[in-house]
Design an enzyme around this catalytic site. Structure first.
Site, PDB file in Angstrom:
ATOM      1  N   ARG A  19       0.841  -1.187   0.000  1.00 47.85           N
ATOM      2  CA  ARG A  19       0.000   0.000   0.000  1.00 47.85           C
ATOM      3  C   ARG A  19       0.884   1.247   0.000  1.00 47.85           C
ATOM      4  O   ARG A  19       1.972   1.244   0.587  1.00 47.85           O
ATOM      5  CB  ARG A  19      -0.940  -0.025   1.203  1.00 47.85           C
ATOM      6  N   LYS A  25      -2.491  -2.724   7.475  1.00 50.42           N
ATOM      7  CA  LYS A  25      -3.942  -2.692   7.594  1.00 50.42           C
ATOM      8  C   LYS A  25      -4.440  -3.920   8.355  1.00 50.42           C
ATOM      9  O   LYS A  25      -5.410  -3.855   9.108  1.00 50.42           O
ATOM     10  CB  LYS A  25      -4.571  -2.645   6.201  1.00 50.42           C
ATOM     11  N   HIS A  78      -2.181   2.910  -5.687  1.00 49.74           N
ATOM     12  CA  HIS A  78      -2.695   1.642  -5.167  1.00 49.74           C
ATOM     13  C   HIS A  78      -2.911   0.608  -6.274  1.00 49.74           C
ATOM     14  O   HIS A  78      -3.006  -0.588  -6.008  1.00 49.74           O
ATOM     15  CB  HIS A  78      -4.016   1.906  -4.427  1.00 49.74           C
ATOM     16  N   ARG A 110      -1.117  -2.987  -6.860  1.00 50.96           N
ATOM     17  CA  ARG A 110      -1.519  -4.215  -6.176  1.00 50.96           C
ATOM     18  C   ARG A 110      -2.399  -5.063  -7.099  1.00 50.96           C
ATOM     19  O   ARG A 110      -2.211  -6.273  -7.230  1.00 50.96           O
ATOM     20  CB  ARG A 110      -2.266  -3.873  -4.877  1.00 50.96           C
ATOM     21  N   HIS A 155      -3.347 -10.239   2.300  1.00 49.73           N
ATOM     22  CA  HIS A 155      -4.774 -10.514   2.407  1.00 49.73           C
ATOM     23  C   HIS A 155      -4.962 -11.731   3.300  1.00 49.73           C
ATOM     24  O   HIS A 155      -4.091 -12.603   3.372  1.00 49.73           O
ATOM     25  CB  HIS A 155      -5.372 -10.809   1.026  1.00 49.73           C
ATOM     26  N   TYR A 211      -1.474 -16.747  11.917  1.00 56.45           N
ATOM     27  CA  TYR A 211      -0.371 -16.106  11.210  1.00 56.45           C
ATOM     28  C   TYR A 211       1.037 -16.525  11.588  1.00 56.45           C
ATOM     29  O   TYR A 211       1.496 -16.312  12.693  1.00 56.45           O
ATOM     30  CB  TYR A 211      -0.478 -14.578  11.335  1.00 56.45           C
TER      31      TYR A 211
END
Length: 200
Positions: free
Chosen positions: A42, A69, A132, A135, A159, A169
């Protein structure tokens, strides 16, 4: 895409005879544009990028969780092309802790309108591309290539992938494949630039 990349790579060339600080600002903007094309994070991640996050020897940029994010740390494997861009950026960031400091203050980041403004100045409208957009460009090319599975692509885009359990994660998930993908993509972009340049 090759036309766009070459236009970005030539940003500020005509202004090189201007004042030193303006030349430095243009060069920094050019490098930031090229970097976002290759790593497709980003735009805010590019603007706020700090040298302490970059390990050129390990060929990784680790974006801290508080800048993401998703609120999860992201490892960005660095291709040889990206390392070359960062090595050049060192000349323009001087003693700043920021990779792309503001032209007005070495302690402030590049403004949020800098990249978009540069794209407008080289002739692209908002309907054609914004910062952006890289992406989506990467996602489309990578998915259509068939070279990499969906989860690897989406993980590098930061994502959410998989079940809520798997989303707990592991920051290094698919790291070997992602490293290969990032070099593949940089090679592809470089090829587009060379092909377009030959046509001209």
């Amino acid at each position: 895409l090759g036309t766009l990349l070459n236009a970005m790579n030539e940003y500020g060339v005509r202004e090189e005879e201007d004042a030193d600080n303006l030349t430095r600002g243009h060069s920094s903007t050019r490098l930031a544009l090229m970097l976002i094309a290759h790593v497709f994070v980003r735009p805010a991640n590019i603007r706020l990028m700090r040298w302490e996050e970059v390990d050129l020897e390990a060929k990784q940029w680790i974006v801290p969780a508080d800048k993401m994010k998703t609120k999860k740390e992201l490892i960005v494997p660095l291709s040889k092309q990206v390392i070359a861009l960062l090595e050049e950026a060192k000349d323009y960031s001087s003693d700043s802790e920021l990779v792309f400091p503001s032209n007005r203050s070495r302690t402030s980041p590049m403004s949020d309108g800098t990249l978009v403004g540069a794209l407008r100045r080289i002739g692209y409208t908002r309907e054609e591309i914004v910062a952006h957009s890289f992406r989506g460009i990467f996602s489309t090319i990578a998915h259509e290539s068939g070279e990499f599975v969906h989860d690897i692509i989406e993980t590098q885009l930061a994502h959410s992938v998989g079940s809520s359990v798997s989303q707990a994660y592991n920051r290094a998930v698919h790291l070997k494949e992602r490293t290969e993908m990032m070099q593949w993509y940089s090679d592809l972009l470089e090829g587009y630039m060379k092909a377009e340049d030959k046509q001209c």
